[in-house]
Design an enzyme around this catalytic site. Structure first.
Site, mmCIF file in Angstrom:
data_model
loop_
_atom_site.group_PDB
_atom_site.id
_atom_site.type_symbol
_atom_site.label_atom_id
_atom_site.label_comp_id
_atom_site.label_asym_id
_atom_site.label_seq_id
_atom_site.Cartn_x
_atom_site.Cartn_y
_atom_site.Cartn_z
ATOM 1 N N GLU A 20 0.796 -1.220 0.000
ATOM 2 C CA GLU A 20 0.000 0.000 0.000
ATOM 3 C C GLU A 20 0.833 1.277 0.000
ATOM 4 O O GLU A 20 0.400 2.294 -0.542
ATOM 5 C CB GLU A 20 -0.941 0.015 1.220
ATOM 6 C CG GLU A 20 -2.041 -1.039 1.182
ATOM 7 C CD GLU A 20 -3.082 -0.746 0.118
ATOM 8 O OE1 GLU A 20 -3.188 0.419 -0.309
ATOM 9 O OE2 GLU A 20 -3.772 -1.689 -0.307
ATOM 10 N N SER A 62 -29.815 -28.347 -17.812
ATOM 11 C CA SER A 62 -30.947 -28.064 -18.705
ATOM 12 C C SER A 62 -31.935 -27.057 -18.140
ATOM 13 O O SER A 62 -32.814 -26.586 -18.870
ATOM 14 C CB SER A 62 -31.679 -29.367 -19.040
ATOM 15 O OG SER A 62 -30.862 -30.202 -19.844
#
Length: 798
Positions: free
Chosen positions: A84, A354
């Protein structure tokens, strides 16, 4: 002088004013002074005055403040600083170069595109400054950051930052994150654990190890590589930590959870945080009324427990939505929230098989294709571009020529694979998202048979759209998201915001009603018979993956849409014997759970039974079409490889294709020699018309530079015009200069207006030993020719 004094006084006052705000940045003071409980409620639909508390959202529920930097493992401190703010211990709170770069980028783009860069600035932004992205915000952040560095130690700033940042999955602050992901305190984190946590604040959703394990691994590797590059860990440590397993999804859970319907509550929290921010949600005094019906929630749990009785057997997820309002009425995301916070209803991305076919049919309906369109039910091979997609039916059973409605009832893979090619995978993705599916979908051909990752909430919302005559229901507050919030009341202001249902027509009502009538036949006659509700209408579709690892039943009545998934949550384990010694398919356990829940739910709601609107008659006309120029066009009577498709009146392609008698494809022959190109065309058969064009100096002539037409179709024996390179007659070809004297070679090149370049090598003096380019290329002005000769003193090697 007065202006200068005024400026100094103003600057001094501004600095003093900003400095006076520093105490309010302390997370402990913020938590103590600002906390007002937020409450999440369930309301009895029959009596809205009857409310039950689902959760109290306090600041300390999501954040545990540490008071000493020693309570954070040193390796965690190193990891967060490395990724950072690598210069954290060197700067004074503001990285001047970074600020200048950000301001310059903002000015260039005329918008704010870069934020604060240092840990101090990020802490200030998280703790105090508004999130509005303005240049003035950056200046204020910088001023507060600089002042903070004058008064607080680096360790105190780093600890305050680690206490406030969000790590995903409801965890704020490093202590709560360590407990959520690894079940331990921040002081005991290992290198691999610290690297994973350090990578999360940049994008907690994208790098979530539960939902996106691959991205999480790559992000952890990036943090580790950064630490290695900065000399903070060894290569062996880097490799060992990179190979460490991620936390198991079932182990990632926020401590101290409680109350009913916690999977649902956690999903509500996610929506609230996305809308209002964590600071407002946790301890911000919100009173949130949700859509959950706790009576239906209990009935859903009972239905699952009634059907799934085998210890150690598969689990189930269930979601129920009111189609008319889009309200989520029940959500079962697992068996024990305390043991696992992984929500099978919203986070388990599994293949629907399906049960996805109705979305393919909906795509066809949106394109004007009638369900009376017929395909041949047989093993098919479809060119998917980079591979051949081979599709067969379950147990090798085929129906012959059959329409789309009958193929849906029988769940015919071969027919729906052909329909997928007709409507296109991208069209199916667009329809799925329009229906309400929010999971990312790749436009692969296999999407037509449900080989994509979705979750039960996705599927319920899509089918609820079918049930609501093709209208998806969103919320006025939350937009295109599942509607789980009814209203939000702000305790401090008393303001009440209602999340009213708002409809978005996705499928015209007649076409949606037609689709529903087909799905009714699935339940009455097809694979979904076990879900049939005696005396009541029901529409739905089964879904089973090839290896029996996932089984679905998704269906609806006019009052309720419900999806049921059955499988093993921690692995893709085939369910080959779990249904009385037989495989689990969508028409077995999922259909039984769906029926058990739906019967009890409809009885509990005490509503007058409703019927689906009758399917309207929509006239259709068969048309022969062919794929030409990137789209389907009408056959002009001469096209080959056509399809016969029934389109609704006034729908379908309007442009006629240009096809030819005895049609053949035009091959691409650009780059071939003239002889090879003519041979390739003759094989079609097509003739070649040769047109000479000057060859570029240095290029070998006799190659096809371009052709007309470049592609498409012609009648057999038609001509293709080939533009073949030829040497410029003024210069001809580059001669063979090897063996010539240097003087003679130079003279010949001069006449060709070429530019000689001399290189030296051992050999007979004054003789050209090699040349580049080789003889036979086109000569011309400016052509650079390298002549390799021996220097005057060189002699032939003995």
């Amino acid at each position: 002088m007065l202006t200068l004094l005024a400026g100094v006084a103003f600057s001094f006052g501004l600095v003093r004013a900003i400095a006076s705000e520093i105490p309010t940045l302390d997370p402990a003071q913020q938590q103590a002074s600002k906390q007002v409980d937020s409450v999440v409620y369930a309301v009895d639909p029959a009596d809205p005055r009857n409310r039950r508390v689902l959760a109290v959202l306090r600041g300390d529920e999501s954040r545990v403040l540490l008071s000493d930097i020693a309570e954070v493992a040193p390796i965690m401190r190193q990891a967060i600083v490395s990724v950072e703010d690598r210069r954290f211990y060197e700067h004074n709170g503001v990285d001047v170069r970074g600020i200048a770069r950000a301001v310059w980028q903002d000015i260039r783009s005329q918008s704010v595109v870069e934020g604060g860069s240092t840990i101090t600035q990020q802490f200030v932004k998280n703790a105090y400054v508004t999130n509005r992205r303005t240049i003035a915000r950056k200046v204020r952040e910088a001023a507060l950051a600089w002042q903070l560095e004058q008064r607080w130690s680096k360790d105190r700033i780093l600890l305050a930052y680690l206490n406030t940042i969000y790590f995903g999955n409801g965890a704020y602050g490093v202590q709560q994150a360590a407990r959520t992901y690894f079940g331990k305190g921040a002081a005991r984190l290992t290198l691999a654990e610290a690297a994973l946590l350090a990578g999360l604040p940049a994008d907690p959703s994208l790098y979530d190890p539960v939902q996106h394990p691959r991205a999480s691994r790559l992000r952890r590797r990036y943090v580790l590589q950064t630490m290695f590059d900065q000399g903070k860990i060894t290569e062996r440590q880097l490799q060992t930590a990179s190979d460490a397993p991620l936390p198991k999804p079932g182990d990632v859970r926020l401590p101290g959870t409680r109350g009913p319907a916690q999977y649902f509550v956690n999903y509500v929290k996610d929506q609230l945080v996305a809308k209002y921010g964590a600071g407002q949600v946790f301890g911000g005094g919100l009173k949130v009324t949700t859509t959950i019906d706790l009576r239906l929630q209990e009935l859903a749990r009972r239905a699952i427990d009634k059907v799934l009785t085998r210890p150690g057997g598969p689990s189930a997820a269930l979601v129920a939505i009111d189609p008319a309002t889009g309200a989520v009425r029940a959500m079962v995301g697992g068996t024990n929230y305390r043991e696992s916070q992984f929500n099978l209803a919203t986070q388990a991305e599994r293949q629907p098989g399906s049960s996805f076919k109705p979305i393919v049919l909906a795509t066809a309906l949106r394109q004007g294709i009638s369900p009376v369109t017929q395909f041949e039910s047989k093993p098919v091979e479809i060119d998917a571009g980079d591979r051949i997609w081979r599709v067969t039916n379950y147990e090798g059973s085929y129906l012959g020529r059959v329409d789309l409605a009958r193929a849906m009832v029988s769940s015919d893979n071969a027919v729906y694979a052909q329909l997928t090619k007709l409507v296109g995978p991208k069209g199916i993705v667009a329809t799925a998202h329009a229906l309400g599916i929010r999971s990312p979908l790749d436009p692969y051909f296999s999407i037509g048979l449900g080989a994509v990752a979705v979750n039960p909430l996705d599927m319920t919302r899509a089918y609820a759209t079918f049930a609501n005559d093709g209208k998806r229901v969103d919320g006025t507050l939350t937009g295109d998201k599942p509607r789980v919030i009814e209203q939000v009341e702000f305790a401090r202001s008393g303001r009440v915001l209602r999340n009213e249902p708002v409809g978005e027509q996705v499928l015209p009502p007649p076409e949606a009603q037609l689709l529903t009538s087909i799905l009714e036949r699935v339940v009455a006659q097809g694979t979904g018979k076990r879900a049939a509700l005696p005396g009541l209408p029901a529409a739905g579709k089964t879904g089973t993956t090839d290896n029996y690892g996932d089984a679905w039943f998704v269906g609806y009545t006019p009052q309720l849409a419900v999806a049921v998934w059955v499988g093993y949550p921690d692995e893709l384990k085939p369910m080959l014997t779990e249904f009385g010694g037989k495989p689990v398919t969508g028409g077995t356990l999922p259909a039984e759970i769906w029926k058990a829940f739906m019967e009890a739910a409809l009885k509990e709601r005490k509503q007058t039974p409703q019927q689906f609107a009758p399917a309207p008659y929509i006239p259709a006309q068969e048309r022969r079409i062919v794929w030409r120029g990137g789209s389907y066009k009408l056959d002009n009577g001469l096209c080959r490889d056509t399809l016969t498709v029934a389109y609704f009146a006034g729908r379908g392609p309007q442009t006629q294709a240009t096809c030819y008698a005895n049609e053949v494809a035009v091959p691409l022959v650009v780059g071939l020699t003239a002889a090879a190109a003519q041979s390739r065309l003759a094989a079609q058969p097509l003739d070649a018309e040769i047109i000479g064009v000057p060859a570029q100096a240095g290029k070998r002539p006799g190659y096809v530079l371009r052709q007309e037409p470049r592609s498409g179709f012609l009648s057999a024996r038609d001509s293709v015009r080939l533009y073949v390179t030829r040497p410029d007659p003024r210069y001809g070809l580059l001669p063979n200069l090897v063996g010539s004297s240097v003087k003679a070679a130079r003279e010949r090149l001069r006449r060709l207006q070429a530019r000689p370049r001399i290189a030296f090598a051992a050999g007979p003096a004054g003789i050209v030993l090699e040349q580049s380019p080789e003889p036979g290329v086109a000569a011309g002005p400016g052509l650079r020719v390298t002549l390799v000769v021996a220097p005057a003193t060189a002699t032939t090697s003995p």
